[in-house]
Design a protein around this motif. Structure first.
Motif, PDB file in Angstrom:
ATOM      1  N   GLY B  86      -8.178  -3.117 -14.233  1.00  0.00           N
ATOM      2  CA  GLY B  86      -7.019  -3.326 -13.663  1.00  0.00           C
ATOM      3  C   GLY B  86      -6.336  -2.408 -12.698  1.00  0.00           C
ATOM      4  N   GLU B  87      -6.142  -1.406 -13.932  1.00  0.00           N
ATOM      5  CA  GLU B  87      -5.470  -0.119 -13.733  1.00  0.00           C
ATOM      6  C   GLU B  87      -6.602   0.946 -12.849  1.00  0.00           C
ATOM      7  OE1 GLU B  87      -2.849   3.203 -13.844  1.00  0.00           O
ATOM      8  OE2 GLU B  87      -2.872   1.035 -13.257  1.00  0.00           O
ATOM      9  N   PRO B  88      -6.137   1.319 -11.768  1.00  0.00           N
ATOM     10  CA  PRO B  88      -7.097   2.437 -11.356  1.00  0.00           C
ATOM     11  C   PRO B  88      -7.123   3.622 -11.948  1.00  0.00           C
ATOM     12  CG  PRO B  88      -5.579   1.551  -9.541  1.00  0.00           C
ATOM     13  CD  PRO B  88      -5.226   0.968 -10.731  1.00  0.00           C
ATOM     14  N   ALA B  89      -8.046   4.075 -12.601  1.00  0.00           N
ATOM     15  CA  ALA B  89      -7.831   5.446 -13.173  1.00  0.00           C
ATOM     16  C   ALA B  89      -9.052   6.494 -13.238  1.00  0.00           C
ATOM     17  CB  ALA B  89      -7.479   5.108 -14.803  1.00  0.00           C
ATOM     18  N   HIS B  90      -8.796   7.665 -13.471  1.00  0.00           N
ATOM     19  CA  HIS B  90      -9.746   8.572 -13.710  1.00  0.00           C
ATOM     20  C   HIS B  90     -10.282   8.335 -15.107  1.00  0.00           C
ATOM     21  CE1 HIS B  90      -8.849  10.068  -9.646  1.00  0.00           C
ATOM     22  NE2 HIS B  90      -7.976  10.463 -10.261  1.00  0.00           N
ATOM     23  N   ARG B  91     -11.379   7.943 -15.331  1.00  0.00           N
ATOM     24  CA  ARG B  91     -11.903   7.465 -16.685  1.00  0.00           C
ATOM     25  C   ARG B  91     -12.906   8.292 -17.435  1.00  0.00           C
ATOM     26  NH1 ARG B  91     -11.714   1.973 -16.398  1.00  0.00           N
ATOM     27  NH2 ARG B  91      -9.464   2.122 -16.651  1.00  0.00           N
ATOM     28  N   LEU B  92     -12.619   8.797 -18.636  1.00  0.00           N
ATOM     29  CA  LEU B  92     -13.841   9.325 -19.543  1.00  0.00           C
ATOM     30  C   LEU B  92     -13.630   8.356 -20.802  1.00  0.00           C
ATOM     31  CD1 LEU B  92     -13.428  13.153 -19.518  1.00  0.00           C
ATOM     32  CD2 LEU B  92     -14.817  11.907 -18.013  1.00  0.00           C
ATOM     33  N   VAL B  93     -15.059   8.053 -20.897  1.00  0.00           N
ATOM     34  CA  VAL B  93     -15.051   7.111 -22.284  1.00  0.00           C
ATOM     35  C   VAL B  93     -15.962   7.917 -23.390  1.00  0.00           C
ATOM     36  CG1 VAL B  93     -15.814   5.106 -23.092  1.00  0.00           C
ATOM     37  CG2 VAL B  93     -15.023   5.098 -20.743  1.00  0.00           C
ATOM     38  N   PHE B  94     -15.380   8.071 -24.373  1.00  0.00           N
ATOM     39  CA  PHE B  94     -16.085   8.719 -25.595  1.00  0.00           C
ATOM     40  C   PHE B  94     -16.317   7.906 -26.667  1.00  0.00           C
ATOM     41  CE2 PHE B  94     -13.395  11.575 -23.224  1.00  0.00           C
ATOM     42  CZ  PHE B  94     -14.307  12.754 -23.418  1.00  0.00           C
ATOM     43  N   VAL B  95     -17.621   7.671 -27.257  1.00  0.00           N
ATOM     44  CA  VAL B  95     -17.982   6.760 -28.196  1.00  0.00           C
ATOM     45  C   VAL B  95     -18.073   7.509 -29.545  1.00  0.00           C
ATOM     46  CG1 VAL B  95     -19.684   5.011 -29.052  1.00  0.00           C
ATOM     47  CG2 VAL B  95     -18.913   5.118 -26.811  1.00  0.00           C
ATOM     48  N   ASP B  96     -17.687   7.213 -30.562  1.00  0.00           N
ATOM     49  CA  ASP B  96     -17.831   8.129 -31.963  1.00  0.00           C
ATOM     50  C   ASP B  96     -17.782   9.560 -31.663  1.00  0.00           C
ATOM     51  OD1 ASP B  96     -18.245   5.655 -33.195  1.00  0.00           O
ATOM     52  OD2 ASP B  96     -20.423   5.721 -33.049  1.00  0.00           O
ATOM     53  N   GLY B  97     -16.822   9.995 -30.711  1.00  0.00           N
ATOM     54  CA  GLY B  97     -16.530  11.273 -30.473  1.00  0.00           C
ATOM     55  C   GLY B  97     -17.426  12.121 -29.537  1.00  0.00           C
ATOM     56  N   HIS B  98     -18.385  11.164 -28.787  1.00  0.00           N
ATOM     57  CA  HIS B  98     -19.299  11.801 -27.916  1.00  0.00           C
ATOM     58  C   HIS B  98     -19.229  11.272 -26.459  1.00  0.00           C
ATOM     59  CE1 HIS B  98     -21.786  13.618 -31.215  1.00  0.00           C
ATOM     60  NE2 HIS B  98     -21.633  12.514 -31.570  1.00  0.00           N
ATOM     61  N   HIS B  99     -19.205  11.967 -25.705  1.00  0.00           N
ATOM     62  CA  HIS B  99     -18.922  11.498 -24.241  1.00  0.00           C
ATOM     63  C   HIS B  99     -20.035  10.413 -24.099  1.00  0.00           C
ATOM     64  CE1 HIS B  99     -19.167  12.319 -19.657  1.00  0.00           C
ATOM     65  NE2 HIS B  99     -18.219  11.378 -20.100  1.00  0.00           N
ATOM     66  N   ALA B 100     -19.790   9.278 -23.257  1.00  0.00           N
ATOM     67  CA  ALA B 100     -20.601   8.381 -23.107  1.00  0.00           C
ATOM     68  C   ALA B 100     -20.597   8.183 -21.471  1.00  0.00           C
ATOM     69  CB  ALA B 100     -20.362   7.060 -23.660  1.00  0.00           C
ATOM     70  N   PRO B 101     -21.494   9.007 -20.901  1.00  0.00           N
ATOM     71  CA  PRO B 101     -21.310   8.919 -19.197  1.00  0.00           C
ATOM     72  C   PRO B 101     -21.858   7.538 -18.641  1.00  0.00           C
ATOM     73  CG  PRO B 101     -23.038  10.769 -20.318  1.00  0.00           C
ATOM     74  CD  PRO B 101     -22.502   9.628 -21.093  1.00  0.00           C
ATOM     75  N   GLU B 102     -22.473   6.866 -19.272  1.00  0.00           N
ATOM     76  CA  GLU B 102     -22.977   5.511 -18.902  1.00  0.00           C
ATOM     77  C   GLU B 102     -21.669   4.427 -18.706  1.00  0.00           C
ATOM     78  OE1 GLU B 102     -23.890   4.720 -23.147  1.00  0.00           O
ATOM     79  OE2 GLU B 102     -23.845   6.388 -21.654  1.00  0.00           O
ATOM     80  N   LEU B 103     -20.760   4.742 -19.373  1.00  0.00           N
ATOM     81  CA  LEU B 103     -19.473   4.160 -19.683  1.00  0.00           C
ATOM     82  C   LEU B 103     -18.258   4.594 -18.692  1.00  0.00           C
ATOM     83  CD1 LEU B 103     -19.097   3.114 -23.346  1.00  0.00           C
ATOM     84  CD2 LEU B 103     -20.062   1.667 -21.353  1.00  0.00           C
ATOM     85  N   THR B 104     -18.710   5.685 -18.145  1.00  0.00           N
ATOM     86  CA  THR B 104     -17.832   6.652 -17.457  1.00  0.00           C
ATOM     87  C   THR B 104     -18.100   6.338 -15.909  1.00  0.00           C
ATOM     88  OG1 THR B 104     -17.585   8.152 -19.117  1.00  0.00           O
ATOM     89  CG2 THR B 104     -16.786   8.774 -16.974  1.00  0.00           C
TER      90      THR B 104
END
Lengths: 252, 449
Positions: B86-104
Motif C-alpha cells: 500500500g505504500e508506494p516505495a522503491h523497494r529492494l528485497v534481501f533474503v538471508d543477506g542476498h539480494h532477491a531480484p525476483e522479489l524486487t
C-alpha cells in the motif's frame, strides 16, 4: 439503591472507617460532611473500589449487587461514579477517547450497542456546553495541564456523559470559584431524577446552597455521628465542627 | 588474545575470501583482510569492555554462524502485511543477506539516483565505492563491525546526486528465512549528495524463530544541506541475534532523522553513531524498544558535535516486560570547537514486571563553553493512580494497562512521518500489548472526531 452496614475500612493498616450504616434510596441526595481526617474521602473511595482502602468489616449492597465483591470497573459499569477530589492526569490518552471507551464499556455491560462516532460526539459536545468547558480540552490528554477548575468541570462532564445511577462527589467543590461551583451544582441538578442518587462529600456547606440535599450526615472519626435534613448543614456552618467532638465523645 | 570461539571465522574467511563480492578489487580485499585481522586479534567483545558491560554475547559466540550459501527462494505470498503493502516505495528485497531480484519490483528511478545491490556494485564498479565504503573510523572497532566488513555479502548501495529529491521512500527489506546458525552479513552504503532529500526504511523480519544472526552495518554520508530520514524497524524472530551498526557523517547544514524501533530478537544490539562534522548540522534520533520474555535489547547511541551551531535531539523510550532487559547508553560529546551546540536528550523507561530490568545511562561530555545541553532519564512503573482512575470509569484493568503503555509509547510513533509505517507500528504495538487491535485506539482522535 445503596445499603451500607457496619462498614469498616483501613488505609495502610490504620482504621479510618469504624462502622458506617447508611441507606440511600433512588432519587435522594445525601450530603456527607465532616472535618478533615474524619474519613469522608476514604468513604467515597471505598465505594468506588480503591484498593488502598481495605474493607475490614461490613457489607455494601448496590442495586442488589454485593458491591464490595466487584472490581472498580464493574462497579462503574453497574452505575457507580466517583468524581475525584484530585482528578488524575493521563498524558497520551485523549479526553475524548477516554470518554468514548468508558461510555462504550458501560453500554456493552448493559447489552447496548456502541455509540457511533457522530452520536457520541454530539452527545459530548452538548454536555461540554453545559459544564462551560473549553471544547478544545476534550481533544487534549486527560486532565494534563488542566487548571484545578478545569479538572473539576471535566469530572462533571464525565458524570453527565456516563449518566451513573449513583454519583459520589468527593469534595468536588474544594478550591472552586463561585462560577465553577455553580456549574458543578447545575450538573448535579440536571441529572437529578427519581432513579438516580447522589452522595455529595463536602467540607463546607457552600455547595449545599446550590444542591439541596435530602439528608445530611456528619462523619467524625470514621462514624456517622449525626444525621438530619438540610438544616443540619446550616447548623454546622454556624457552629463549626468542634461542636461535634462532644457528640463523638458521647458515641464512643 | 586468542579465543577459540571466534577462530573458526578466520578459517572460514581464508576459505572464501576470493569469492566474496569485490574480491577482484585490491582495496576491497585489503579492507576485508584488515578487518579480519582486527577481529582475530580481539574476538567478540566481552563484558569487561565498558561499552559491552551490560550485554553478554557469550551465547552468540558459542554458535558458528555461516552464510547461507545462496538465495533461498521464498513464496511472495509468505510475505503478507510485513511488506508494508500500500505504500508506494522503491523497494529492494534481501533474503538471508542476498539480494532477491525476483522479489524486487522494477523501480523507476529519477535521474541522478543509484539504488542497487552492494554486491552488484562491488562486482561491477567497485571504484565508485572506494571513497565511501568502510571509511568511517568507527568501523575500525573490533567485534561485530570488523566481522561485518570482512564478510559483508550484500546490502543496498544508494547514491543521490546533488539536489535530487526522492518523492517515494526507499524500502530495504531484509528477510531471514530462519535457518539455524546462518548469518546474514548486510552492509548498506548511502551517499546523499549536497541538497538531496530522501526517506530510507530498513526493515528486518524473520519467517520463523530459529537462532540465526543478522550482522548489519549501514554507512551514511550526508552532504551539505542534505535531508535524510532513516527508519530502522527490527522485528527479528524470537531466538535471533541482531547486531547492528549505523554510522552517519553529516556535512554542513545537513539534517538527519533516525527512527529506530526494536521489537524482536533474542539479543539485539544497536550502535548508532552520528558525527556532526560541520557547522549547522542537525540530527534527531527517535527510538522505541519493546521487550518481553527473555529478550535483551541494547541501544548505544553516540552523537559527536565537532563544529559550531549544530543541534541534536534524542528521544528514546523503552517498555520492558517479563524477564527482559534493555540497555540504553546515550553519549553526547561536544568537542572544543563546537560552540553554540544545542543538544537535548531524553530517555524514559517503563518496567511492567518486577523481573524486567533496564540499565540507562546518559553521558554528556562537554569541552566547549558556549553550549546548551540537557538530558533527562527516568525509569518507572505504571501509575497506579492513573490505573484506578481509568478503572473507575468502567475500563477493565487489562485495557487500562494497555491505555497507559500505549500512551507512554505513542509520542515516539507520532513522530514517524510515513503514515503506513506509523500504522504498521501502531498495529505491532497493539499486537504486543493486546494480541490484537483495540478498535479506535490508535490515532487517538481519528476514530471519534
Amino acid at each position: 439503591m445503596l445499603s451500607i452496614r457496619n462498614l469498616h475500612a483501613s488505609v495502610d493498616g490504620t482504621p479510618i472507617l469504624r462502622g458506617i450504616d447508611l441507606e440511600v434510596k433512588a432519587g435522594e441526595v445525601h450530603a456527607i460532611m465532616g472535618p478533615n481526617g474524619s474519613g469522608k474521602s476514604t468513604f467515597a473511595n471505598v465505594l468506588a473500589g480503591r484498593e488502598q482502602c481495605r474493607v475490614t468489616q461490613g457489607e455494601v449492597h448496590f442495586q442488589g449487587h454485593d458491591l464490595l465483591a466487584m472490581s472498580p470497573e464493574d462497579r462503574a459499569r453497574a452505575g457507580v461514579f466517583l468524581a475525584f477530589q484530585y482528578p488524575v492526569e493521563i498524558p497520551g490518552v485523549s479526553n475524548i477517547y477516554f470518554l468514548k471507551a468508558a461510555l462504550n464499556a458501560i453500554r456493552k455491560y448493559h447489552g447496548l450497542e456502541e455509540l457511533d462516532a457522530m452520536d457520541f460526539i454530539s452527545r459530548v459536545k452538548s454536555k461540554v456546553e453545559m459544564v462551560k468547558m473549553d471544547e478544545a480540552l476534550i481533544y487534549r490528554a486527560v486532565n494534563e495541564g488542566f487548571s484545578g477548575g478545569e479538572k473539576k468541570r471535566n469530572e462533571i462532564l464525565q458524570m453527565m456523559v456516563l449518566e451513573p445511577a449513583l454519583a459520589i462527589l468527593d469534595e468536588t467543590d474544594s478550591g472552586l470559584d463561585i462560577d465553577a461551583l455553580k456549574t458543578v451544582a447545575d450538573g448535579v441538578n440536571q441529572l437529578r431524577s427519581d432513579d438516580r442518587a447522589f452522595i455529595v462529600v463536602t467540607h463546607y456547606q457552600r455547595l449545599l446552597n446550590y444542591i439541596l440535599p435530602d439528608h445530611v450526615h456528619v462523619l467524625s472519626n470514621g462514624r456517622i455521628v449525626k444525621s438530619g435534613g438540610p438544616e443540619l448543614a446550616l447548623e454546622l456552618e454556624e457552629r463549626g465542627y468542634v461542636w461535634l467532638n462532644e457528640l463523638t465523645a458521647g458515641a464512643a | 588474545m586468542m579465543n577459540p570461539a571466534h577462530t573458526v571465522y578466520g578459517d572460514e574467511f581464508r576459505g572464501m575470501e576470493k569469492t566474496l563480492p569485490g574480491s577482484h578489487a585490491p582495496w576491497v580485499r585489503a579492507l576485508r583482510a584488515q578487518a579480519m585481522e582486527t577481529f582475530m586479534e580481539q574476538g567478540f567483545p566481552d563484558t569487561r569492555i565498558e561499552e559491552w558491560k551490560y550485554t553478554d554475547v557469550r551465547t552468540l559466540a558459542r554458535h558458528h554462524f555461516t552464510a547461507s550459501p545462496g538465495l533461498t527462494s521464498i513464496d511472495e505470498s509468505a510475505l503478507p502485511s510485513r511488506l508494508l503493502t500500500g505504500e508506494p516505495a522503491h523497494r529492494l528485497v534481501f533474503v538471508d543477506g542476498h539480494h532477491a531480484p525476483e522479489l524486487t519490483p522494477f523501480n523507476t528511478l529519477l535521474n541522478g539516483v543509484t539504488l542497487t545491490s552492494l554486491a552488484f556494485a562491488l562486482a561491477n564498479r567497485p571504484e565508485e565505492l572506494e571513497s565511501c565504503l568502510g571509511r568511517n573510523t568507527d568501523l575500525e572497532k573490533p567485534g561485530f563491525n570488523a566481522l561485518n566488513t570482512a564478510f559483508m555479502s550484500d546490502g543496498a548501495y544508494i547514491r543521490l546526486a546533488p539536489g535530487v529529491t526522492l518523492e517515494q521512500p526507499v524500502h530495504l527489506l531484509f528477510i531471514a528465512t530462519g535457518k539455524t546458525d546462518t548469518v546474514a552479513t548486510v552492509r548498506n552504503v548511502i551517499v546523499a549528495g549536497p541538497g538531496s532529500k530522501a526517506q530510507i526504511i530498513e526493515s528486518y523480519f524473520s519467517l520463523n524463530d530459529a537462532a540465526y544472526l543478522t550482522n548489519t552495518v549501514t554507512e551514511l554520508i550526508a552532504g551539505d544541506g542534505a535531508d535524510i530520514e532513516h527508519y530502522k524497524l527490527e522485528q527479528e524472530g524470537e531466538s535471533a541475534y541482531h547486531m547492528a551498526g549505523m554510522y552517519v557523517r553529516q556535512h554542513r547544514d545537513s539534517r538527519y532523522t533516525s527512527h529506530n524501533i526494536a521489537l524482536g530478537g533474542r539479543l539485539v544490539r544497536n550502535d548508532l553513531h552520528v558525527t556532526l562534522d560541520e557547522p549547522g548540522a542537525d540530527c534527531t534520533l527517535n527510538g522505541l524498544y519493546l521487550t518481553r520474555g527473555r529478550q535483551h535489547v541494547d541501544n548505544h547511541t553516540r552523537i559527536d558535535h565537532c563544529k559550531p551551531r549544530a543541534s541534536s535531539r534524542e528521544w528514546y523510550k523503552g517498555v520492558m516486560d517479563d524477564r527482559s532487559r534493555a540497555v540504553f547508553n546515550g553519549r553526547v560529546v561536544v568537542h572544543k570547537d563546537a560552540q553554540q551546540t544545542d543538544a537535548r536528550q531524553s530517555n524514559h523507561n517503563l518496567l511492567l514486571s518486577n523481573e524486567a530490568e533496564v540499565d540507562a545511562q546518559p553521558q554528556l561530555e562537554i569541552y566547549a563553553d558556549d553550549v546548551k545541553c540537557s538530558h533527562g532519564c527516568t525509569v518507572g512503573r505504571l501509575d497506579e493512580e492513573a490505573l484506578f482512575y481509568l478503572r473507575s470509569r468502567a475500563i477493565d484493568a487489562a485495557t487500562a494497562r494497555i491505555f497507559l503503555i500505549h500512551a507512554f509509547a505513542t509520542d515516539v510513533l507520532q513522530r514517524i512521518r510515513i503514515a503506513p509505517v506509523r500504522r504498521h507500528l501502531e498495529e505491532q504495538l497493539m499486537v504486543r500489548l493486546h494480541g490484537g487491535e483495540i478498535p479506535g485506539l490508535y490515532g487517538n482522535q481519528e476514530g471519534v472526531a
